[in-house]
Design a protein around this motif. Structure first.
Motif, short mmCIF file in Angstrom:
data_model
loop_
_atom_site.label_atom_id
_atom_site.label_comp_id
_atom_site.label_asym_id
_atom_site.label_seq_id
_atom_site.Cartn_x
_atom_site.Cartn_y
_atom_site.Cartn_z
N GLN A 17 -8.58 4.11 3.03
CA GLN A 17 -7.13 4.24 3.23
C GLN A 17 -6.43 2.91 2.97
OE1 GLN A 17 -4.32 6.61 3.24
NE2 GLN A 17 -6.02 7.61 4.30
N VAL A 18 -7.09 1.80 3.30
CA VAL A 18 -6.52 0.49 3.02
C VAL A 18 -6.42 0.27 1.51
CG1 VAL A 18 -6.92 -2.01 3.20
CG2 VAL A 18 -7.24 -0.55 5.21
N GLU A 21 -3.41 2.12 0.32
CA GLU A 21 -2.18 1.43 0.69
C GLU A 21 -1.90 0.24 -0.24
OE1 GLU A 21 1.21 0.18 2.97
OE2 GLU A 21 0.14 2.09 2.88
N ALA A 229 -3.80 1.19 7.94
CA ALA A 229 -3.80 0.61 6.59
C ALA A 229 -2.55 -0.23 6.37
CB ALA A 229 -3.90 1.72 5.55
#
Length: 360
Positions: A17-18, A21, A229
């Motif tokens: 998820q990071v 982002e 994130a």
């Protein structure tokens, strides 16, 4: 953006998820994986990169080995070190878990210092390094540290790994060193990006799959993986964040409360989510045979009280409602087939309908 960010453990739940982002905000991302030959595990990240303004490439590196880290860091100016072991059951040897967490963190930091291009490292720690082993249930802040001698294996590993990181950075030379920022998330829920899951999804998965007849008296201070994130990106972008820890966790929610949220939404769709609270003696009995349940025993009846005010104030960070997080978690587990959709039942007699209305 010209900056290139290294994200460790990119196929993991939080790291994935990071990566998303960062890509959505135009970063060039290098993602570390254990095996470059396993293209299937990275496919969802490749698809994300194709739909964003960012750029993505991969490097092979493992927390247990020195090889690969220098090459992975080549040309990177920031590092998000997210990869870390997370047990699915109490470890047979806690020293092995602790060694992997501590030595893996030190290995990445040594490589950052060696390449000389890294300006900032954001380390993903945990509230497990803050909130365990205390004699009271006072509200915890970034000034608190878990008491290692009174903590289970996982909090020990997170506490010692984070302390090792701060000690490493303190010893760096004034010239040529790098800044450290630490993110301390609570229980991470939120939608998965692929048909794989993490230990943190187990409470919601078990409820949907009816793997247990009810909920233990356990609970967590929850954070949405998407909000987490954002916190990582803000920790990269905020100059004044250097040298700080940031709790990223919201309100404490008991598993029984999670069950009721899920039941309200999913029972009308054919699921039968158990909402009964299990007595502690039943949980302890189940834990004899279920190692996953055994992992919850040290936290029975324990409330996690933490303040994320510092992250709000200094990073401008916000959280979405926890109900949205819980429901999006459940929806994604069904969407990706991690939990099977219920088979439609034949028309029931009035007696059967009455029986089905009693949820356990």
């Amino acid at each position: 953006m010209s900056t290139r960010v290294l994200v460790t453990g990119a196929t993991g739940f939080v790291a994935g998820q990071v990566v998303a982002e960062l890509l959505e905000h135009g970063y060039a991302v290098r993602a570390t994986v254990r095996d470059l030959g396993n293209a299937g595990k990275c496919a969802h990240l490749v698809e994300l990169a194709e739909c964003t303004a960012g750029a993505l490439d991969f490097a092979q590196a493992d927390l247990d080995h020195d090889e690969g880290w220098t090459a992975a860091l080549s040309g990177c100016t920031e590092v998000l070190h997210i990869a870390s072991p997370f047990p699915t059951a109490p470890p047979d040897d806690e020293h092995e878990l602790i060694a992997t967490a501590v030595e893996g963190t030190q290995r990445v930091l040594r490589a950052c210092a060696a390449v000389g291009t890294v300006r900032r490292v954001v380390l993903t720690s945990s509230i497990a390094a803050i909130a365990h082993g205390h004699a009271d249930d006072a509200l915890r802040t970034e000034a608190d540290w878990s008491v290692v001698d009174r903590s289970p294996a996982y909090p020990k590993s997170k506490t010692l790994a984070e302390r090792a990181a701060w000690e490493f950075v303190e010893k760096l030379p004034a010239e040529g060193g790098f800044e450290l920022v630490v993110i301390n998330p609570g229980m991470v829920l939120g939608p998965v990006q692929s048909a794989s899951t993490s230990t943190s999804h187990e409470p919601v998965r078990r409820l949907l799959a009816r793997d247990m007849p009810g909920s233990p008296r356990v609970g967590w201070a929850i954070v949405d993986v998407r909000d987490l994130a954002v916190a990582h990106r803000l920790a990269l972008e905020t100059p004044a964040a250097a040298g700080n820890r940031y709790i990223c966790a919201g309100e404490h929610l008991w598993m029984g409360e999670i069950a009721r949220i899920v039941a309200d939404e999913f029972d009308p769709r054919g699921f039968r989510v158990p909402t009964r609270q299990l007595p502690n003696w039943v949980v302890r009995a189940v834990a004899v045979f279920d190692r996953g349940v055994r992992l919850t025993l040290p936290t029975l009846g324990r409330t996690e009280r933490l303040s994320a005010e510092k992250a709000r104030r200094e990073l401008g960070w916000t959280m979405r409602p926890v109900r949205e997080t819980v429901l999006d978690t459940a929806e994604s587990l069904v969407q990706y087939g991690i939990v099977e959709r219920p088979t439609p039942r034949k028309s029931a007699t009035p007696q059967t309908v009455a029986s089905d209305a009693v949820r356990v």
